[in-house]
Design a protein around this motif. Structure first.
Motif, PDB file in Angstrom:
ATOM      1  N   GLU A  67     -51.794  59.913   4.801  1.00 36.85           N
ATOM      2  CA  GLU A  67     -51.572  60.048   6.202  1.00 36.85           C
ATOM      3  C   GLU A  67     -52.728  61.048   6.831  1.00 36.85           C
ATOM      4  OE1 GLU A  67     -47.727  62.064   6.471  1.00 36.85           O
ATOM      5  OE2 GLU A  67     -46.570  60.318   6.330  1.00 36.85           O
ATOM      6  N   ARG A  68     -53.348  61.554   5.974  1.00 40.25           N
ATOM      7  CA  ARG A  68     -54.700  62.116   6.408  1.00 40.25           C
ATOM      8  C   ARG A  68     -55.851  61.847   5.764  1.00 40.25           C
ATOM      9  NH1 ARG A  68     -50.008  64.759   6.281  1.00 40.25           N
ATOM     10  NH2 ARG A  68     -49.560  66.431   7.673  1.00 40.25           N
ATOM     11  N   GLY A  69     -56.055  60.528   5.359  1.00 39.97           N
ATOM     12  CA  GLY A  69     -57.127  59.835   4.967  1.00 39.97           C
ATOM     13  C   GLY A  69     -57.860  59.689   3.602  1.00 39.97           C
ATOM     14  N   PHE A  70     -56.722  59.924   2.730  1.00 35.59           N
ATOM     15  CA  PHE A  70     -57.087  59.557   1.397  1.00 35.59           C
ATOM     16  C   PHE A  70     -56.389  58.444   0.894  1.00 35.59           C
ATOM     17  CE2 PHE A  70     -58.000  64.063   2.045  1.00 35.59           C
ATOM     18  CZ  PHE A  70     -59.041  64.152   1.144  1.00 35.59           C
ATOM     19  N   ALA A  71     -56.948  57.615  -0.198  1.00 36.89           N
ATOM     20  CA  ALA A  71     -56.322  56.597  -0.800  1.00 36.89           C
ATOM     21  C   ALA A  71     -55.894  57.315  -2.261  1.00 36.89           C
ATOM     22  CB  ALA A  71     -57.398  55.524  -1.168  1.00 36.89           C
ATOM     23  N   VAL A  72     -54.472  57.163  -2.564  1.00 40.97           N
ATOM     24  CA  VAL A  72     -54.036  57.805  -3.699  1.00 40.97           C
ATOM     25  C   VAL A  72     -53.207  56.705  -4.387  1.00 40.97           C
ATOM     26  CG1 VAL A  72     -52.165  59.540  -4.025  1.00 40.97           C
ATOM     27  CG2 VAL A  72     -53.554  59.662  -2.065  1.00 40.97           C
ATOM     28  N   LEU A  73     -53.888  56.774  -5.927  1.00 40.57           N
ATOM     29  CA  LEU A  73     -53.356  56.138  -6.765  1.00 40.57           C
ATOM     30  C   LEU A  73     -52.376  56.690  -8.021  1.00 40.57           C
ATOM     31  CD1 LEU A  73     -53.283  53.115  -8.001  1.00 40.57           C
ATOM     32  CD2 LEU A  73     -54.925  54.146  -9.803  1.00 40.57           C
ATOM     33  N   ARG A  74     -50.985  56.138  -8.002  1.00 45.15           N
ATOM     34  CA  ARG A  74     -50.145  56.943  -9.183  1.00 45.15           C
ATOM     35  C   ARG A  74     -49.459  55.895 -10.259  1.00 45.15           C
ATOM     36  NH1 ARG A  74     -47.720  55.960  -4.121  1.00 45.15           N
ATOM     37  NH2 ARG A  74     -45.338  55.430  -4.314  1.00 45.15           N
ATOM     38  N   TYR A  75     -49.215  55.916 -11.057  1.00 45.78           N
ATOM     39  CA  TYR A  75     -48.796  55.302 -12.131  1.00 45.78           C
ATOM     40  C   TYR A  75     -47.619  55.541 -13.052  1.00 45.78           C
ATOM     41  CZ  TYR A  75     -51.947  58.155 -15.451  1.00 45.78           C
ATOM     42  OH  TYR A  75     -52.189  59.143 -15.915  1.00 45.78           O
ATOM     43  N   ASP A  76     -46.922  54.522 -13.577  1.00 45.03           N
ATOM     44  CA  ASP A  76     -45.833  54.858 -14.662  1.00 45.03           C
ATOM     45  C   ASP A  76     -46.489  55.231 -15.795  1.00 45.03           C
ATOM     46  OD1 ASP A  76     -44.076  54.232 -12.816  1.00 45.03           O
ATOM     47  OD2 ASP A  76     -43.771  52.005 -13.515  1.00 45.03           O
ATOM     48  N   LYS A  77     -45.976  56.153 -16.540  1.00 48.12           N
ATOM     49  CA  LYS A  77     -46.620  56.308 -17.854  1.00 48.12           C
ATOM     50  C   LYS A  77     -46.329  55.354 -18.807  1.00 48.12           C
ATOM     51  CE  LYS A  77     -46.385  60.746 -19.386  1.00 48.12           C
ATOM     52  NZ  LYS A  77     -45.870  62.142 -19.964  1.00 48.12           N
ATOM     53  N   ARG A  78     -46.922  55.148 -19.918  1.00 46.71           N
ATOM     54  CA  ARG A  78     -46.747  54.118 -20.790  1.00 46.71           C
ATOM     55  C   ARG A  78     -45.536  54.007 -21.309  1.00 46.71           C
ATOM     56  NH1 ARG A  78     -49.864  53.121 -25.571  1.00 46.71           N
ATOM     57  NH2 ARG A  78     -51.691  53.080 -24.252  1.00 46.71           N
ATOM     58  N   GLY A  79     -44.744  52.854 -21.467  1.00 54.20           N
ATOM     59  CA  GLY A  79     -43.668  52.680 -21.831  1.00 54.20           C
ATOM     60  C   GLY A  79     -42.214  53.313 -21.080  1.00 54.20           C
ATOM     61  N   ALA A  80     -42.785  53.753 -19.900  1.00 57.93           N
ATOM     62  CA  ALA A  80     -41.653  54.329 -18.809  1.00 57.93           C
ATOM     63  C   ALA A  80     -41.733  53.407 -17.678  1.00 57.93           C
ATOM     64  CB  ALA A  80     -42.046  55.485 -18.580  1.00 57.93           C
ATOM     65  N   GLY A  81     -40.499  53.175 -17.158  1.00 59.25           N
ATOM     66  CA  GLY A  81     -40.430  52.648 -15.767  1.00 59.25           C
ATOM     67  C   GLY A  81     -39.243  53.531 -14.787  1.00 59.25           C
ATOM     68  N   ALA A  82     -39.051  52.854 -13.705  1.00 59.19           N
ATOM     69  CA  ALA A  82     -38.111  53.303 -12.789  1.00 59.19           C
ATOM     70  C   ALA A  82     -36.826  53.791 -13.297  1.00 59.19           C
ATOM     71  CB  ALA A  82     -37.893  52.516 -11.694  1.00 59.19           C
ATOM     72  N   ASN A  83     -36.343  54.817 -13.054  1.00 60.04           N
ATOM     73  CA  ASN A  83     -35.035  55.357 -13.315  1.00 60.04           C
ATOM     74  C   ASN A  83     -34.858  55.381 -15.197  1.00 60.04           C
ATOM     75  OD1 ASN A  83     -32.756  56.298 -11.989  1.00 60.04           O
ATOM     76  ND2 ASN A  83     -31.458  54.523 -12.304  1.00 60.04           N
ATOM     77  N   PHE A  84     -35.898  56.041 -15.570  1.00 58.67           N
ATOM     78  CA  PHE A  84     -35.917  56.357 -16.724  1.00 58.67           C
ATOM     79  C   PHE A  84     -35.627  55.318 -17.684  1.00 58.67           C
ATOM     80  CE2 PHE A  84     -34.753  60.339 -14.657  1.00 58.67           C
ATOM     81  CZ  PHE A  84     -36.073  61.075 -14.800  1.00 58.67           C
ATOM     82  N   THR A  85     -35.998  54.034 -17.586  1.00 63.40           N
ATOM     83  CA  THR A  85     -36.025  53.041 -18.463  1.00 63.40           C
ATOM     84  C   THR A  85     -37.032  53.276 -19.376  1.00 63.40           C
ATOM     85  OG1 THR A  85     -37.262  51.668 -16.876  1.00 63.40           O
ATOM     86  CG2 THR A  85     -35.041  51.375 -16.930  1.00 63.40           C
ATOM     87  N   ILE A  86     -37.123  52.760 -20.621  1.00 70.27           N
ATOM     88  CA  ILE A  86     -37.959  53.209 -21.612  1.00 70.27           C
ATOM     89  C   ILE A  86     -38.105  52.145 -22.514  1.00 70.27           C
ATOM     90  CG2 ILE A  86     -38.408  54.864 -23.631  1.00 70.27           C
ATOM     91  CD1 ILE A  86     -37.092  56.789 -22.091  1.00 70.27           C
ATOM     92  N   LYS A 105     -58.330  54.874 -17.601  1.00 71.35           N
ATOM     93  CA  LYS A 105     -58.081  53.693 -17.282  1.00 71.35           C
ATOM     94  C   LYS A 105     -57.607  53.436 -15.922  1.00 71.35           C
ATOM     95  CE  LYS A 105     -57.683  51.086 -21.779  1.00 71.35           C
ATOM     96  NZ  LYS A 105     -57.884  52.013 -22.762  1.00 71.35           N
ATOM     97  N   ALA A 106     -56.710  54.217 -15.550  1.00 69.41           N
ATOM     98  CA  ALA A 106     -56.301  54.380 -14.190  1.00 69.41           C
ATOM     99  C   ALA A 106     -57.285  54.856 -13.176  1.00 69.41           C
ATOM    100  CB  ALA A 106     -55.074  55.288 -14.141  1.00 69.41           C
ATOM    101  N   LEU A 107     -58.168  55.919 -13.561  1.00 70.11           N
ATOM    102  CA  LEU A 107     -59.344  56.353 -12.906  1.00 70.11           C
ATOM    103  C   LEU A 107     -60.032  55.078 -12.534  1.00 70.11           C
ATOM    104  CD1 LEU A 107     -61.202  58.748 -11.778  1.00 70.11           C
ATOM    105  CD2 LEU A 107     -61.943  58.790 -13.857  1.00 70.11           C
ATOM    106  N   ASN A 108     -60.439  54.511 -13.619  1.00 61.95           N
ATOM    107  CA  ASN A 108     -61.259  53.302 -13.437  1.00 61.95           C
ATOM    108  C   ASN A 108     -61.003  52.338 -12.442  1.00 61.95           C
ATOM    109  OD1 ASN A 108     -63.476  54.095 -15.000  1.00 61.95           O
ATOM    110  ND2 ASN A 108     -62.576  53.301 -16.908  1.00 61.95           N
ATOM    111  N   VAL A 109     -59.384  52.060 -12.545  1.00 63.58           N
ATOM    112  CA  VAL A 109     -58.978  50.955 -11.606  1.00 63.58           C
ATOM    113  C   VAL A 109     -58.743  51.613 -10.191  1.00 63.58           C
ATOM    114  CG1 VAL A 109     -56.342  50.165 -10.730  1.00 63.58           C
ATOM    115  CG2 VAL A 109     -57.283  50.307 -13.044  1.00 63.58           C
ATOM    116  N   LEU A 110     -58.722  52.777  -9.925  1.00 65.20           N
ATOM    117  CA  LEU A 110     -58.885  53.683  -8.394  1.00 65.20           C
ATOM    118  C   LEU A 110     -60.330  53.321  -7.966  1.00 65.20           C
ATOM    119  CD1 LEU A 110     -57.667  55.359  -6.139  1.00 65.20           C
ATOM    120  CD2 LEU A 110     -58.576  57.480  -7.792  1.00 65.20           C
TER     121      LEU A 110
END
Length: 398
Positions: A67-86, A105-110
């Motif tokens: 909302e203040r001008g930044f592009a923000v990337l966040r990611y699921d940790k390997r083997g983890a998904g929503a609601n603690f599915t593993i 790798k996430a840094l390079n994607v960003l």
């Protein structure tokens, strides 16, 4: 939604949050989550169909900064998904080195996103993410301009986990529960308020008893189990000895953390493979001085943090001062815990990050990208203590 290829057939989901207004490319921010099977939002609890929504601090940071001008990337940790599915095979075998490589790798994607300015990249790490962020920055010193460490880890992780698993709960038992200084704690007293006394009860109760209590909300289930378990062993009937009974159980739980060789693991906190890799890792305190002096460093810590105590941040600050790093800032927050939410010194309060913490992050980033003339701690930080060392400002504390 972006899919990140982590190699060896492992992929994970990520999300890029962009400003709704303004012309890109925008400064980019990568979020690196803390320990456990965290999703991209670092969701603090299960999502129930009809229950209240748990806090999602990484979503909160992403929204605030975008909302203040930044592009923000966040990611699921390997083997983890929503609601603690593993994915047990992937999560159960994940080492800290895997997580460091995943962050790179996430840094390079960003950086590759057309909406992102590759010359204005920052990394924010929380908890375990504060172990990873400096290492990513050291290996990408021409790509990363700033790192922000929230709930900082400085020393050997084995010692820190001992502090969390043994020192804190035994200290709570001695200083809070043992009101008469007898070395004993009352079973009825700790069973009467299970949530408040969960620090101690986690080591005393099997998961089956905890689940029964959560289903029935009947504290007698806890009291009866403890009375049956300790009836013939207690120094005094109805009491548990802190030194003879509680501490050995705390030590056993601590020893078990890394002792099992599990290739599959559905433990959402951390798996034995992960613990062993963390325990053998060179402490961040030993490598923080290798962060390029062209990279700005902001450290944030709650003064009531019972997981990564504020002394860890002071150690990193001291080391950065010793190596003459020209731009590092530490802000500590009275009464806030590991989740930057009001907490006691014994346990972590769970809730959204306080907005004044987010305001401090934004103000610091804004200044470091030349969007304002100088960094000024916002007036809404409610008594936060700021220690700043930079080429253009003097050290201050208030």
């Amino acid at each position: 939604m972006l899919v990140i290829d982590l190699g060896n057939g492992v992929k994970t989901n990520s999300q890029l949050t962009l400003p709704a207004i303004g012309q890109g490319p925008f400064p980019g921010v990568l979020l690196i989550p803390g320990s456990g099977a965290n999703d991209k939002n670092e969701t603090l609890g299960f999502v129930h169909k009809n229950g209240p929504k748990p806090p999602t601090p990484f979503w909160q940071i992403a929204q605030y900064l975008s909302e203040r001008g930044f592009a923000v990337l966040r990611y699921d940790k390997r083997g983890a998904g929503a609601n603690f599915t593993i994915d047990q095979n992937v999560w159960g075998n994940a080492t800290i080195n895997d997580l460091i490589q995943d962050s790179k790798k996430a840094l390079n994607v960003l950086i590759q996103q057309p909406e992102v300015d590759p010359k204005k990249i920052s990394i924010i790490g929380h908890s375990e993410g504060t172990i990873i962020a400096p290492r990513v920055a050291i290996d990408n010193s021409t790509k990363v301009k700033n790192i922000i460490l929230m709930g900082t880890v400085a020393q050997n992780v084995r010692d820190l986990v001992y502090y969390q698993a043994v020192s804190v709960p035994s200290g709570y038992a001695t200083q809070v529960l043992d009101k008469n200084h007898t070395g004993l704690i009352s079973i009825q007293q700790i069973a009467k308020d299970p949530f408040r006394n969960s620090l101690v009860l986690r080591s005393l109760l099997p998961s089956s008893i905890l689940h029964t209590f959560l289903r029935t909300n009947d504290t007698k289930v806890i009291a009866n189990f403890l009375l049956n378990k300790f009836a013939t062993n207690t120094v005094e009937a109805g009491y548990i000895s802190i030194n003879k009974q509680l501490k050995p159980l705390l030590m056993k739980s601590y020893d078990n953390l890394s002792s099992f060789n599990l290739s599959k693991c559905n433990n959402i906190e951390e798996c034995p493979v992960g613990y062993r890799s963390l325990f053998s890792l060179i402490p961040t305190l030993s490598i923080i001085g290798n962060v390029s002096k062209s990279i700005g460093i902001l450290m944030l810590n709650g003064e009531n943090d019972s997981l990564t105590p504020v002394q860890q941040a002071f150690l990193l600050q001291q080391r950065l001062t010793e190596v003459n790093h020209p731009d590092h800032t530490l802000i500590t927050y009275p009464n806030l815990g590991h989740q930057f939410y009001p907490s006691s010194q014994w346990s972590t309060g769970i809730g959204p990050f306080e907005e004044y913490v987010l305001a401090d992050i934004y103000s610091w980033l804004e200044a470091h990208f030349g969007l304002s003339h100088s960094y000024v701690t916002t007036t809404s930080t409610l008594g936060a203590n700021t220690n700043t060392t930079s080429a253009s400002s003097s050290t201050s504390k208030r």
